[in-house]
Design a protein around this motif. Structure first.
Motif, mmCIF file in Angstrom:
data_model
loop_
_atom_site.group_PDB
_atom_site.id
_atom_site.type_symbol
_atom_site.label_atom_id
_atom_site.label_comp_id
_atom_site.label_asym_id
_atom_site.label_seq_id
_atom_site.Cartn_x
_atom_site.Cartn_y
_atom_site.Cartn_z
ATOM 1 N N PHE A 132 -26.086 74.488 -14.730
ATOM 2 C CA PHE A 132 -25.098 73.461 -15.012
ATOM 3 C C PHE A 132 -24.240 73.949 -16.181
ATOM 4 N N LYS A 133 -22.940 74.021 -15.930
ATOM 5 C CA LYS A 133 -22.023 74.596 -16.902
ATOM 6 C C LYS A 133 -21.068 73.545 -17.450
ATOM 7 N N ARG A 134 -20.667 73.730 -18.695
ATOM 8 C CA ARG A 134 -19.618 72.917 -19.309
ATOM 9 C C ARG A 134 -18.321 73.723 -19.275
ATOM 10 N N ILE A 135 -17.369 73.219 -18.522
ATOM 11 C CA ILE A 135 -16.098 73.917 -18.325
ATOM 12 C C ILE A 135 -14.962 73.053 -18.873
ATOM 13 N N LYS A 136 -14.064 73.665 -19.602
ATOM 14 C CA LYS A 136 -12.918 72.929 -20.117
ATOM 15 C C LYS A 136 -11.985 72.528 -18.977
ATOM 16 N N VAL A 137 -11.488 71.294 -19.058
ATOM 17 C CA VAL A 137 -10.566 70.791 -18.053
ATOM 18 C C VAL A 137 -9.185 71.386 -18.312
ATOM 19 N N GLN A 138 -8.607 71.975 -17.269
ATOM 20 C CA GLN A 138 -7.286 72.580 -17.426
ATOM 21 C C GLN A 138 -6.252 71.523 -17.823
ATOM 22 N N SER A 140 -6.141 70.100 -20.706
ATOM 23 C CA SER A 140 -6.644 69.234 -21.772
ATOM 24 C C SER A 140 -7.138 70.100 -22.923
ATOM 25 N N THR A 141 -7.010 69.593 -24.118
ATOM 26 C CA THR A 141 -7.427 70.354 -25.301
ATOM 27 C C THR A 141 -8.898 70.158 -25.628
ATOM 28 N N ASP A 142 -9.476 69.001 -25.255
ATOM 29 C CA ASP A 142 -10.859 68.726 -25.665
ATOM 30 C C ASP A 142 -11.763 68.212 -24.540
ATOM 31 N N LEU A 143 -11.211 67.892 -23.369
ATOM 32 C CA LEU A 143 -12.049 67.379 -22.286
ATOM 33 C C LEU A 143 -12.799 68.510 -21.583
ATOM 34 N N GLU A 144 -14.063 68.239 -21.236
ATOM 35 C CA GLU A 144 -14.880 69.183 -20.486
ATOM 36 C C GLU A 144 -15.505 68.477 -19.294
ATOM 37 N N LYS A 145 -15.869 69.256 -18.295
ATOM 38 C CA LYS A 145 -16.575 68.702 -17.146
ATOM 39 C C LYS A 145 -17.804 69.562 -16.849
ATOM 40 N N THR A 146 -18.795 68.950 -16.231
ATOM 41 C CA THR A 146 -20.016 69.666 -15.855
ATOM 42 C C THR A 146 -19.918 70.091 -14.397
ATOM 43 N N VAL A 147 -20.162 71.356 -14.134
ATOM 44 C CA VAL A 147 -20.183 71.861 -12.762
ATOM 45 C C VAL A 147 -21.524 72.548 -12.528
ATOM 46 N N MET A 148 -21.986 72.477 -11.296
ATOM 47 C CA MET A 148 -23.267 73.090 -10.941
ATOM 48 C C MET A 148 -23.022 74.345 -10.117
ATOM 49 N N GLU A 149 -23.749 75.386 -10.442
ATOM 50 C CA GLU A 149 -23.684 76.630 -9.670
ATOM 51 C C GLU A 149 -25.090 77.016 -9.256
ATOM 52 N N HIS A 150 -25.285 77.208 -7.957
ATOM 53 C CA HIS A 150 -26.597 77.620 -7.455
ATOM 54 C C HIS A 150 -26.810 79.091 -7.778
ATOM 55 N N ILE A 151 -27.904 79.403 -8.472
ATOM 56 C CA ILE A 151 -28.148 80.778 -8.931
ATOM 57 C C ILE A 151 -28.946 81.579 -7.904
ATOM 58 N N TYR A 152 -30.102 81.063 -7.501
ATOM 59 C CA TYR A 152 -30.921 81.820 -6.561
ATOM 60 C C TYR A 152 -32.012 80.944 -5.954
ATOM 61 N N ASP A 153 -32.651 81.488 -4.904
ATOM 62 C CA ASP A 153 -33.795 80.862 -4.245
ATOM 63 C C ASP A 153 -34.957 81.838 -4.252
ATOM 64 N N GLY A 154 -36.130 81.301 -4.107
ATOM 65 C CA GLY A 154 -37.312 82.146 -4.050
ATOM 66 C C GLY A 154 -38.473 81.400 -3.443
ATOM 67 N N ALA A 155 -39.621 82.036 -3.417
ATOM 68 C CA ALA A 155 -40.834 81.426 -2.866
ATOM 69 C C ALA A 155 -42.023 81.802 -3.726
ATOM 70 N N VAL A 156 -42.850 80.804 -4.014
ATOM 71 C CA VAL A 156 -44.090 81.011 -4.757
ATOM 72 C C VAL A 156 -45.252 80.884 -3.782
ATOM 73 N N ILE A 157 -46.129 81.857 -3.786
ATOM 74 C CA ILE A 157 -47.314 81.817 -2.919
ATOM 75 C C ILE A 157 -48.534 82.058 -3.789
ATOM 76 N N GLY A 158 -49.367 81.033 -3.924
ATOM 77 C CA GLY A 158 -50.580 81.145 -4.722
ATOM 78 C C GLY A 158 -51.571 82.108 -4.106
ATOM 79 N N PRO A 159 -52.495 82.637 -4.900
ATOM 80 C CA PRO A 159 -53.442 83.644 -4.389
ATOM 81 C C PRO A 159 -54.364 83.125 -3.302
#
Length: 423
Positions: A132-138, A140-159
């Motif tokens: 989740f990123k804080r990006i300045k609104v084009q 505007s001098t002080d307004l920001e918005k939150t945007v989400m970026e999917h980074i990665y997927d994976g799988a956990v397998i217990g022993p």
């Protein structure tokens, strides 16, 4: 003169790096042991005191962005890692025992983040990580918005995860073949694509079980394709192995590919009629199919599990076996009426089974404990209880996993053996 300056700079740098280790006080260590409770995390923090790139160097060595460690009590801890950016506000992990997800912490002043998750030794689940990123609104001098970026997927397998031995291709096991057909459907009012699995050495003189597999495009691949956390199950390979091992008899599988609006189609009566009144007669006309309805299986995950149970209820004289994986039985058929996490109304299919007389149907139901709480785990238990109270034959299985093919690929063989297995 330049050589002298360079040598002096190197000596100062080396002295500074060496003194950084001595600068770590006993109090610092105690705090760090609490903040970084695993040996791996503590070592990364310690190395970071000497080398500002230590955390990044460690992150870059990871092929999967998590590690699984056992402690002295023989319990498992998963440490997830993520690389932040200049705009990072926070990073979240989703998947596994923690229903609402886990928030990452930053390792010192590095750009690497981590979070910890305690899991049972027999857990297995897919997970995702979002930044989740804080990006300045084009403009505007002080307004920001939150945007989400999917980074990665994976799988956990217990022993100790109960992995199926049937999902891998094995030398010496004859492979079946896949054939594609397009049929004109009056119930669906369109041309429908299907893929048909025929077992190795298919013999028209031998009567075969028939499996209708919904979400077919996610089940028709072989075992050697794609990472395990992708949304697919190698059903042809599983069938090859089960038939070769004589766990099930000769079996044909029909992969019903999704077209158009999957969400509405799979909970519609049109789909049940397409399967029972169009596809089944076509197969009986063109292939040698066992006459007993219990040798006809409708199988599906999630919403398609609803379809499987609904098809059998409406056409039990033709189809007698249901294989549901994480079935979505909370649907009211009016999707504006139910929020699945807190379902206010009872699912329509559950009500229909409670109110109908017992029919000649057998069931295999499975569900992961980390699958949307009451909506999926709760309604699957409710459906199991309704069926058992009415005297149905029900094979029910819960495992420590979530709503994904990582679990479904390892449990579908259990369902096939339960329903059409050779005693």
């Amino acid at each position: 003169m330049n050589k002298v300056l360079i040598l002096l700079s190197l000596l100062i740098f080396t002295f500074t790096q060496a003194t950084n280790v001595n600068a770590v006080t006993q109090e610092d260590e105690q705090i760090a042991r609490t903040e970084y409770p695993t040996n791996t995390l503590y070592k990364i923090w310690l190395d970071q005191q000497i080398n500002d790139n230590a955390a990044l160097d460690f992150y870059n060595t990871l092929t999967e962005k998590h590690i699984l460690e056992l402690n002295k009590e023989n319990k498992a801890t998963v440490t997830y890692f993520a690389k932040g950016s200049d705009d990072t506000e926070y990073i979240m992990q989703s998947g596994g025992p923690d229903f609402y997800g886990l928030r990452f912490k930053q390792i010192g002043k590095s750009g690497i983040y981590y979070c910890l998750q305690a899991i049972p030794l027999d857990a297995w689940f897919a997970y995702g990580v979002n930044e989740f990123k804080r990006i300045k609104v084009q403009g505007s001098t002080d307004l920001e918005k939150t945007v989400m970026e999917h980074i990665y997927d994976g799988a956990v397998i217990g022993p100790n995860a109960p992995l199926s031995v049937h999902v891998q291709y094995r030398r010496g096991v004859p492979k079946g073949t896949i054939h594609k057909f397009t049929l004109e459907s009056k119930f669906m009012n369109e041309k429908r694509e299907i893929q048909i699995y025929l077992p190795a050495d298919y013999n028209q003189n031998v009567a075969h079980n028939l499996v209708f597999q919904l979400d077919g495009q996610n089940y028709s691949k072989g075992a050697e394709q794609d990472p395990i956390w992708h949304g697919w199950t190698p059903l042809p390979t599983i069938l090859d192995n089960l038939i070769y091992e004589q766990k099930i008899g000769p079996t044909i599988a029909v992969f019903i590919v999704n077209q158009g609006n999957r969400s509405k189609e799979l909970i519609s009566e049109r789909m049940t009629d397409f399967i029972a009144l169009e596809l089944l007669p076509w197969f009986k006309e063109n292939y040698n199919i066992v006459s007993n309805p219990k040798n006809i299986v409708v199988s599906g995950p999630s919403r398609a599990g609803f379809t499987a149970a609904n098809t059998a209820l409406r056409h039990s004289n033709l189809i007698g076996s249901v294989l549901s994986q994480s079935g979505s039985f909370y649907y009211t058929l009016n999707e504006n009426r139910n929020w699945p996490i807190y379902p206010e109304f009872e699912g329509k299919l559950l009500s229909n089974y409670k109110l109908s007389a017992k029919k000649a149907i057998q069931f295999y139901l499975d569900v992961g404990l980390y699958d949307l709480g009451l909506a999926v785990v709760g309604t699957n238990r409710q459906f199991r209880d309704v069926l058992q109270l009415q005297g149905y034959q029900v094979d029910y299985y819960e495992y420590k996993g979530g709503h994904s093919h990582l679990g479904w690929r390892h449990t579908i063989a259990n369902g096939l053996i339960s329903l059409i297995g050779i005693n």
